[in-house]
Each structure stands twice: as structure tokens, then as C-alpha cells.
Motif scaffolding. Sequence first.
Motif, PDB file in Angstrom:
ATOM      1  N   PRO A 190      -8.618 -12.865   5.454  1.00 31.17           N
ATOM      2  CA  PRO A 190      -8.392 -11.536   6.026  1.00 31.17           C
ATOM      3  C   PRO A 190      -6.919 -11.202   6.221  1.00 31.17           C
ATOM      4  O   PRO A 190      -6.571 -10.049   6.422  1.00 31.17           O
ATOM      5  CB  PRO A 190      -9.134 -11.585   7.360  1.00 31.17           C
ATOM      6  N   GLY A 191      -6.057 -12.193   6.122  1.00 28.78           N
ATOM      7  CA  GLY A 191      -4.629 -11.938   6.279  1.00 28.78           C
ATOM      8  C   GLY A 191      -3.917 -11.656   4.966  1.00 28.78           C
ATOM      9  O   GLY A 191      -2.726 -11.331   4.952  1.00 28.78           O
ATOM     10  N   ARG A 192      -4.637 -11.773   3.867  1.00 28.91           N
ATOM     11  CA  ARG A 192      -4.023 -11.576   2.551  1.00 28.91           C
ATOM     12  C   ARG A 192      -3.866 -10.094   2.246  1.00 28.91           C
ATOM     13  O   ARG A 192      -4.838  -9.345   2.218  1.00 28.91           O
ATOM     14  CB  ARG A 192      -4.906 -12.229   1.496  1.00 28.91           C
ATOM     15  N   PRO A 193      -2.651  -9.637   2.016  1.00 26.22           N
ATOM     16  CA  PRO A 193      -2.424  -8.215   1.724  1.00 26.22           C
ATOM     17  C   PRO A 193      -2.870  -7.868   0.311  1.00 26.22           C
ATOM     18  O   PRO A 193      -2.384  -8.432  -0.655  1.00 26.22           O
ATOM     19  CB  PRO A 193      -0.916  -8.052   1.896  1.00 26.22           C
ATOM     20  N   VAL A 194      -3.824  -6.934   0.217  1.00 23.37           N
ATOM     21  CA  VAL A 194      -4.368  -6.594  -1.092  1.00 23.37           C
ATOM     22  C   VAL A 194      -4.491  -5.092  -1.343  1.00 23.37           C
ATOM     23  O   VAL A 194      -4.583  -4.675  -2.489  1.00 23.37           O
ATOM     24  CB  VAL A 194      -5.754  -7.247  -1.317  1.00 23.37           C
ATOM     25  N   TYR A 195      -4.510  -4.265  -0.307  1.00 26.40           N
ATOM     26  CA  TYR A 195      -4.763  -2.837  -0.476  1.00 26.40           C
ATOM     27  C   TYR A 195      -3.476  -2.026  -0.456  1.00 26.40           C
ATOM     28  O   TYR A 195      -2.696  -2.117   0.488  1.00 26.40           O
ATOM     29  CB  TYR A 195      -5.659  -2.310   0.648  1.00 26.40           C
ATOM     30  N   VAL A 196      -3.276  -1.201  -1.494  1.00 26.31           N
ATOM     31  CA  VAL A 196      -2.144  -0.271  -1.475  1.00 26.31           C
ATOM     32  C   VAL A 196      -2.465   0.819  -0.455  1.00 26.31           C
ATOM     33  O   VAL A 196      -3.608   0.978  -0.027  1.00 26.31           O
ATOM     34  CB  VAL A 196      -1.861   0.329  -2.874  1.00 26.31           C
ATOM     35  N   ILE A 197      -1.461   1.586  -0.079  1.00 20.80           N
ATOM     36  CA  ILE A 197      -1.613   2.542   1.022  1.00 20.80           C
ATOM     37  C   ILE A 197      -2.721   3.568   0.773  1.00 20.80           C
ATOM     38  O   ILE A 197      -3.475   3.914   1.687  1.00 20.80           O
ATOM     39  CB  ILE A 197      -0.272   3.222   1.367  1.00 20.80           C
ATOM     40  N   SER A 198      -2.870   4.036  -0.456  1.00 14.28           N
ATOM     41  CA  SER A 198      -3.900   5.047  -0.719  1.00 14.28           C
ATOM     42  C   SER A 198      -5.302   4.473  -0.533  1.00 14.28           C
ATOM     43  O   SER A 198      -6.189   5.145   0.004  1.00 14.28           O
ATOM     44  CB  SER A 198      -3.747   5.618  -2.127  1.00 14.28           C
ATOM     45  N   VAL A 199      -5.509   3.232  -0.939  1.00 12.89           N
ATOM     46  CA  VAL A 199      -6.814   2.589  -0.776  1.00 12.89           C
ATOM     47  C   VAL A 199      -7.065   2.299   0.701  1.00 12.89           C
ATOM     48  O   VAL A 199      -8.155   2.561   1.220  1.00 12.89           O
ATOM     49  CB  VAL A 199      -6.900   1.302  -1.624  1.00 12.89           C
ATOM     50  N   ALA A 200      -6.063   1.773   1.392  1.00 10.82           N
ATOM     51  CA  ALA A 200      -6.203   1.492   2.827  1.00 10.82           C
ATOM     52  C   ALA A 200      -6.521   2.765   3.592  1.00 10.82           C
ATOM     53  O   ALA A 200      -7.398   2.783   4.461  1.00 10.82           O
ATOM     54  CB  ALA A 200      -4.926   0.849   3.365  1.00 10.82           C
ATOM     55  N   ALA A 201      -5.833   3.845   3.275  1.00 12.34           N
ATOM     56  CA  ALA A 201      -6.074   5.127   3.942  1.00 12.34           C
ATOM     57  C   ALA A 201      -7.492   5.609   3.682  1.00 12.34           C
ATOM     58  O   ALA A 201      -8.164   6.118   4.579  1.00 12.34           O
ATOM     59  CB  ALA A 201      -5.061   6.163   3.471  1.00 12.34           C
ATOM     60  N   SER A 202      -7.964   5.420   2.471  1.00 13.46           N
ATOM     61  CA  SER A 202      -9.323   5.822   2.124  1.00 13.46           C
ATOM     62  C   SER A 202     -10.353   4.999   2.900  1.00 13.46           C
ATOM     63  O   SER A 202     -11.353   5.542   3.378  1.00 13.46           O
ATOM     64  CB  SER A 202      -9.523   5.650   0.617  1.00 13.46           C
ATOM     65  N   ILE A 203     -10.127   3.714   3.033  1.00 12.12           N
ATOM     66  CA  ILE A 203     -11.063   2.842   3.748  1.00 12.12           C
ATOM     67  C   ILE A 203     -11.229   3.291   5.196  1.00 12.12           C
ATOM     68  O   ILE A 203     -12.339   3.310   5.720  1.00 12.12           O
ATOM     69  CB  ILE A 203     -10.593   1.373   3.687  1.00 12.12           C
ATOM     70  N   VAL A 204     -10.132   3.656   5.858  1.00 12.26           N
ATOM     71  CA  VAL A 204     -10.193   4.031   7.281  1.00 12.26           C
ATOM     72  C   VAL A 204     -10.259   5.541   7.490  1.00 12.26           C
ATOM     73  O   VAL A 204     -10.199   6.011   8.622  1.00 12.26           O
ATOM     74  CB  VAL A 204      -9.021   3.422   8.080  1.00 12.26           C
ATOM     75  N   SER A 205     -10.390   6.284   6.411  1.00 15.18           N
ATOM     76  CA  SER A 205     -10.546   7.750   6.455  1.00 15.18           C
ATOM     77  C   SER A 205      -9.399   8.458   7.167  1.00 15.18           C
ATOM     78  O   SER A 205      -9.610   9.278   8.059  1.00 15.18           O
ATOM     79  CB  SER A 205     -11.876   8.119   7.124  1.00 15.18           C
ATOM     80  N   VAL A 206      -8.181   8.124   6.759  1.00 12.69           N
ATOM     81  CA  VAL A 206      -6.996   8.815   7.275  1.00 12.69           C
ATOM     82  C   VAL A 206      -6.105   9.189   6.093  1.00 12.69           C
ATOM     83  O   VAL A 206      -6.289   8.707   4.981  1.00 12.69           O
ATOM     84  CB  VAL A 206      -6.182   7.949   8.272  1.00 12.69           C
ATOM     85  N   HIS A 207      -5.134  10.025   6.362  1.00 12.48           N
ATOM     86  CA  HIS A 207      -4.143  10.381   5.346  1.00 12.48           C
ATOM     87  C   HIS A 207      -3.126   9.240   5.268  1.00 12.48           C
ATOM     88  O   HIS A 207      -2.819   8.617   6.287  1.00 12.48           O
ATOM     89  CB  HIS A 207      -3.457  11.688   5.762  1.00 12.48           C
ATOM     90  N   ALA A 243       2.491  -5.790   4.528  1.00 11.20           N
ATOM     91  CA  ALA A 243       3.391  -6.581   3.687  1.00 11.20           C
ATOM     92  C   ALA A 243       4.013  -5.647   2.652  1.00 11.20           C
ATOM     93  O   ALA A 243       3.549  -4.528   2.458  1.00 11.20           O
ATOM     94  CB  ALA A 243       2.603  -7.698   3.005  1.00 11.20           C
ATOM     95  N   ARG A 244       5.064  -6.112   2.022  1.00 12.30           N
ATOM     96  CA  ARG A 244       5.723  -5.331   0.974  1.00 12.30           C
ATOM     97  C   ARG A 244       5.851  -6.170  -0.290  1.00 12.30           C
ATOM     98  O   ARG A 244       6.102  -7.364  -0.233  1.00 12.30           O
ATOM     99  CB  ARG A 244       7.129  -4.902   1.415  1.00 12.30           C
ATOM    100  N   THR A 245       5.675  -5.506  -1.414  1.00 15.51           N
ATOM    101  CA  THR A 245       5.894  -6.165  -2.699  1.00 15.51           C
ATOM    102  C   THR A 245       7.399  -6.182  -2.976  1.00 15.51           C
ATOM    103  O   THR A 245       8.162  -5.504  -2.274  1.00 15.51           O
ATOM    104  CB  THR A 245       5.181  -5.405  -3.840  1.00 15.51           C
ATOM    105  N   PRO A 246       7.838  -6.915  -3.988  1.00 17.26           N
ATOM    106  CA  PRO A 246       9.267  -6.889  -4.339  1.00 17.26           C
ATOM    107  C   PRO A 246       9.777  -5.483  -4.672  1.00 17.26           C
ATOM    108  O   PRO A 246      10.964  -5.196  -4.523  1.00 17.26           O
ATOM    109  CB  PRO A 246       9.361  -7.805  -5.563  1.00 17.26           C
ATOM    110  N   THR A 247       8.867  -4.598  -5.099  1.00 19.53           N
ATOM    111  CA  THR A 247       9.265  -3.220  -5.396  1.00 19.53           C
ATOM    112  C   THR A 247       9.024  -2.296  -4.202  1.00 19.53           C
ATOM    113  O   THR A 247       8.999  -1.075  -4.351  1.00 19.53           O
ATOM    114  CB  THR A 247       8.522  -2.685  -6.638  1.00 19.53           C
ATOM    115  N   ASN A 248       8.806  -2.875  -3.032  1.00 19.39           N
ATOM    116  CA  ASN A 248       8.697  -2.156  -1.754  1.00 19.39           C
ATOM    117  C   ASN A 248       7.403  -1.355  -1.572  1.00 19.39           C
ATOM    118  O   ASN A 248       7.360  -0.413  -0.790  1.00 19.39           O
ATOM    119  CB  ASN A 248       9.918  -1.257  -1.538  1.00 19.39           C
ATOM    120  N   ILE A 249       6.359  -1.716  -2.282  1.00 21.66           N
ATOM    121  CA  ILE A 249       5.056  -1.057  -2.112  1.00 21.66           C
ATOM    122  C   ILE A 249       4.338  -1.723  -0.941  1.00 21.66           C
ATOM    123  O   ILE A 249       4.285  -2.950  -0.845  1.00 21.66           O
ATOM    124  CB  ILE A 249       4.211  -1.160  -3.397  1.00 21.66           C
TER     125      ILE A 249
END
Length: 125
Positions: free
Chosen positions: A13-30, A46-52
Motif C-alpha cells: 500500500p505504500g508503493r506509489p503507482v497512480y498518476v494524479i489524474s487516476v488518483a483524482a478519479s479514484i477519490v472523485s475530486v479534481h 512521491a515524484r518520478t525523476p521527471t517530477n510527475i
Amino acid sequence: MRVTFRRPDHRDPGRPVYVISVAASIVSVHPRTLRIYEDAGLVCPARTPTNIRLYSENDIRRVMWIRHLTQNLGVNLAGVRILFELEERLGTRILERLYDEGVKDAETAAAASADATPEPSASSA
């Protein structure tokens, strides 16, 4: 000899896997709401090397708590931060108790409302 590879049945559960658009969709927020929560220090993806931004299951669960506290209990973001800090310092589950109390209050209110509803009389049928 046959070798089989098995996927683990549980995910970290601590592994970062969802980009912001997917995370926002899961919790129903913008997605902007998630950025606001991050700016307020309530969630730290968390952030990727390209800051995502990448969100974990734990981050998603935390955002759902923030939504519950703000939407259902009327707590502002500063209050949410204090609750999270208290929970961390004391090592207790303050938020779970608040949630349980809210559920009990809702059940009590629903039961009282059901008791107050008049039943139709046999003569009106």
C-alpha cells in the motif's frame, strides 16, 4: 522441472503507482484538489525523476479521510492537519474513532426518524 512465477496476492500500500489524474478519479475530486492538499502539507505523493506525482494506496486512503473530515464533519484543512499531527504524535487512531462516532450518530438519527414516521392505519386502506 517446471518453474512457475506467482504474483503476490497483496500489494504494497505504500508503493506509489497512480498518476494524479487516476488518483483524482479514484477519490472523485479534481486534480487541483489534490494539489491543494499537497500544498497544505496533508498529503505528500512521491515524484518520478521527471517530477510527475505518484500516489500510493496509503495516499488515496489519506485523501479519502480528508474528504470525509471536510465534507461530512465540517473540519477545515487546518483542522485536518492538526488531527493528523495529533494522531501521529499520540500513536492512536483518532480519525477512526471520529468515523465510528459519525456512523453511530447517523444510525441513531436514522432509527429515530424511522420511529417517528407514522404507520398507515388499516382504515385508510
